[in-house]
Design an enzyme around this catalytic site. Structure first.
Site, PDB file in Angstrom:
ATOM      1  CG  ASP A 108      -2.207   0.702   1.058  1.00  0.00           C
ATOM      2  OD1 ASP A 108      -2.333   1.470   0.098  1.00  0.00           O
ATOM      3  OD2 ASP A 108      -3.123   0.508   1.904  1.00  0.00           O
ATOM      4  CG  ASP A 168      -9.392   2.574  -0.564  1.00  0.00           C
ATOM      5  OD1 ASP A 168      -9.040   1.390  -0.689  1.00  0.00           O
ATOM      6  OD2 ASP A 168      -8.730   3.414   0.066  1.00  0.00           O
TER       7      ASP A 168
END
Ligand code: DGJ
Length: 728
Positions: A478, A548
């Site tokens: 990430d 997301d």
């Protein structure tokens, strides 16, 4: 031989069965652009250029007053000696001047394609797959060589380009701009298309007419960004999904970039892409070199869909690497939206137990397992397990999962550091910063300075230890903020503006080393979802968490827009809870599954709290996914209906041999008493007979494509259907 040199006309012809690209060396000096597009045979290529005197367009050839660099279609134009348009490069010499005179010196035609040192690039597996032309230009006063690299693929309508500066002179120079490619079209009646967005709303499609002047997209964020993908396309006015000329360019780079289009007063169009020249200066000393990232150029005479399929094939087969390139990916469950930071070993085990029963194959532990990270305010950099949450460590949990017959995956965010961390307390100068200035936080964190070798070495060592400490089959990598105060404590003042690019080189070195050391780990890239969804990253990590935003309706747009360049196999797509955590929308489980099944399927919800009915549905959906996943992940994609144009979305995937296909059809809001509707399929073999969902009645391919398939009458919002099509 797909690169021919016609000495008499001074013309290079790069071609394959479908594409031609023509360059002429004019006056023995200037590489001029003649043509790029559908394959042509040219008897008189040197007659393509026409010179007409123009007021205020200066000439570098006093004997030919009609000639001007200002109107010459060029391959890699300079600024300062007659061309007033956007230059492809600009150097600043030791005397402060930015005037250069690079002229053609020599060329080389090579079999195959060479990798770029330290940078991602598309590759070949056999020298017969591509040919490369290197045109060498020289500025005699500076003693600098400039190599323009062109590769044409034999079976893909792709040309790749990059530029390479080699300093053989005697004074240091600064590179202020160096695009990876530049090309001048002879006309300007195009539309252009790009992918814009923001966090949770990535890669929305925008198509607009070209206007006079400069139109540009870029990133200054230190990542390719959620805001604009490093891609744009020029489209003939009549271009649709199926028809028309489309020229797509994309950059194999994950950092700051710029892509621009300039329409000049004579209606010529200059297109370029490369590292963003804003806030970039690179110093090269005598004996040093500079390599630009690679640009990928795709021409399609079969509309936007044709361009996408070429990008898909290149990315899937000649950009992504490693064992997972040609493998379907395990169906995963990620605990993030189920627990966020608030989990215990017991809860994770319960999620894993239930997932296993549903047919899920990989359990991914997301953020919050290390340091004292109970929220996003601390611990990035301290990659030591939190024993309060995981008393048996990562190994204990991973072993438990593995013993159940599932694979185990772990989340990391290695490029970052929290001010509240032991790493930051020990090395406060290891983050990007400018001495004496504030260190601007974003998500409470700072960016580690990957332009520093020791920081990269530290990360390689730390991550090697973690990845070897337990049976880890998958890593989610990430990166949750963009860069500010871009400066490095390790670089001298004259090299500060190299920091952002040096960061990318550092990141690529880390990824190269780790993916080589752990070839069996499936790496999934992520930057708050799709903030670094670019061809460069796919060279190292074969899939990316697309967004997301897990809402099924929003995902239609995101996945549709993403598919303009990127194939389904690069996209992570999860079924999540309702009300959806990003938009609060309630959509049926079937719709959520049917959207996620159009990519790499995963789950991200409290499966242990599902009703029996939902559990049964998930088992069924997973079994359907196993039936169709190879078609989705390795097939050719055809977009049928766009979510940007109405309530209906449809796309389909067809196997390379056209014997199987799968069609996805979604309706967001239902219409009362709707019209009859037939969906026209694409990509099938017109002569083959196909059965749909194993029904008795077969249809010919041309029947399904020309007359269409009758669609069910839809009376419910958020309805969706999957049709499995098989030749008999
Ligand atoms: C952003 C990612 O996109 C999410 O999926 C999740 O991993 C969080 N970061 C964790 O902090």
């Amino acid at each position: 031989m797909p690169v021919e040199w016609n000495e008499a006309d001074q013309v290079f012809h790069l071609y394959n069965k479908k594409v031609s690209y023509l360059i002429q060396i004019v006056y023995g000096k200037y590489p001029a652009h003649l043509y790029w597009g559908r394959r042509v045979q040219v008897l008189q290529p040197s007659s393509i250029l026409s010179f007409k005197g123009r007021a205020f367009s200066p000439t570098t050839e006093p004997a030919d007053l009609k000639f001007s660099l200002d109107t010459l279609p060029q391959e890699y134009p300079a600024f300062g000696n007659g061309d007033f348009r956007e230059p492809a490069y600009q150097l600043r010499t030791h005397d402060g001047s930015t005037i250069t005179e690079f002229v053609y010196d020599s060329h080389e035609i090579l079999k195959g394609k060479r990798p770029l040192k330290g940078l991602p690039s598309s590759y070949i597996e056999d020298d017969s797959e591509a040919d490369t032309l290197v045109i060498t230009m020289v500025d005699a006063i500076l003693g600098i060589g400039l190599n323009l690299n062109y590769t044409i693929y034999r079976d893909l309508d792709v040309i790749t380009r990059s530029a390479y500066f080699e300093h053989l002179g005697s004074h240091a120079i600064e590179i202020h701009k160096c695009m990876s490619m530049s090309v001048d079209f002879h006309e300007s009646n195009w539309d252009w298309l790009h992918l814009h967005g923001t966090w949770a709303r990535e890669r929305h499609i925008e198509r607009r007419p070209l206007l006079h002047g400069i139109q540009t997209i870029s990133s200054t964020r230190g990542a390719s960004s959620h805001q604009h993908n490093p891609f744009l396309a020029l489209l003939s006015k009549d271009a649709t999904e199926e028809f028309g000329d489309v020229y797509g360019i994309s950059l194999m780079y994950s950092g700051n970039y710029q892509a621009s289009i300039e329409v000049d007063p004579f209606d010529k169009t200059r297109l370029s892409i490369g590292i963003n020249p804003f806030d970039f200066i690179w110093l090269i000393n005598p004996g040093e070199m500079f390599q630009t990232p690679e640009a990928v150029m795709v021409y399609s005479s079969e509309g936007i869909g044709g361009m996408s399929r070429t990008f898909h094939k290149l990315l899937r087969t000649r950009v992504c690497r490693g064992v997972y390139r040609d493998k379907t990916r395990p169906i995963l469950i990620n605990n993030w939206e189920a627990t966020y930071f608030n989990f215990t070993e017991k809860k994770l085990k319960e999620l894993a137990d239930m997932s296993k029963g549903l047919g899920i194959e990989l359990f991914v532990l997301d953020d919050g397992w290390f340091g004292h990270r109970d929220n996003d305010k601390s611990s990035l950099g301290d990659w030591v397990v939190n024993k309060k949450k995981l008393p048996h460590g990562i190994k204990g949990l991973a072993d438990y999962i593995q013993n159940k017959g599932m694979q185990f995956g772990l989340w990391v965010e290695p490029e970052m550091v929290s001010p509240d961390s032991n790493l930051y307390r020990k090395h406060p100068d290891w983050c990007l910063h400018v001495p004496g200035r504030s260190r601007t936080l974003s998500r409470n964190q700072l960016v580690l300075d990957l332009s520093r070798e020791e920081v990269c070495d530290f990360l390689i060592k730390t991550l090697t230890n973690i990845f070897s400490s337990a049976p880890i089959s998958y890593v989610k990598w990430d990166m949750n903020r963009n860069m500010t105060e871009v400066g490095s404590a390790a670089l001298p003042p004259e090299r500060q503006k190299e920091t952002a690019h040096r960061y990318m080189l550092g990141l690529y070195r880390i990824l190269e080393t780790l993916t080589e050391s752990f070839p069996d780990i499936l790496f999934e890239s992520c930057s708050g979802g799709g903030g670094r969804f670019d061809p460069g990253i796919f060279y190292y990590m074969p899939q990316t968490w697309t967004s997301d935003d897990t809402d099924a309706v929003e995902r239609l747009k995101i996945q549709y827009g993403t598919s303009i360049v990127y194939p389904a196999i690069t996209m992570g797509a999860h079924v999540s809870e309702v009300p959806n955590h990003q938009v609060g929308r309630m959509t049926p489980l079937q719709m959520r599954c049917n959207v996620a099944m159009a990519a790499n399927l995963g789950f991200e919800l409290n499966v242990d709290k599902l009703s029996n009915e939902d559990q049964t549905m998930i088992v069924e959906q997973i079994s359907l996914y196993h039936q169709i996943k190879e078609i989705v992940l390795f097939g050719d994609q055809f977009r049928l209906l766009s979510p940007f144009e109405g309530m209906d979305t449809a796309w389909m995937y067809v196997t390379q041999n056209q014997e199987q296909a799968v069609v996805f059809y979604y309706k967001t809001l239902a219409t009362p008493n709707p019209p009859f509707f037939r969906l026209k399929l694409r990509g099938l073999n017109p002569k083959l007979k196909y059965k749909i969902n194993n029904a008795e009645q077969p249809f010919y391919g041309d029947e399904l494509m020309q007359i269409g398939k009758d669609m069910p009458l839809i009376k419910k919002d958020y309805s969706s259907f999957i049709f499995y099509i098989k030749a008999i």
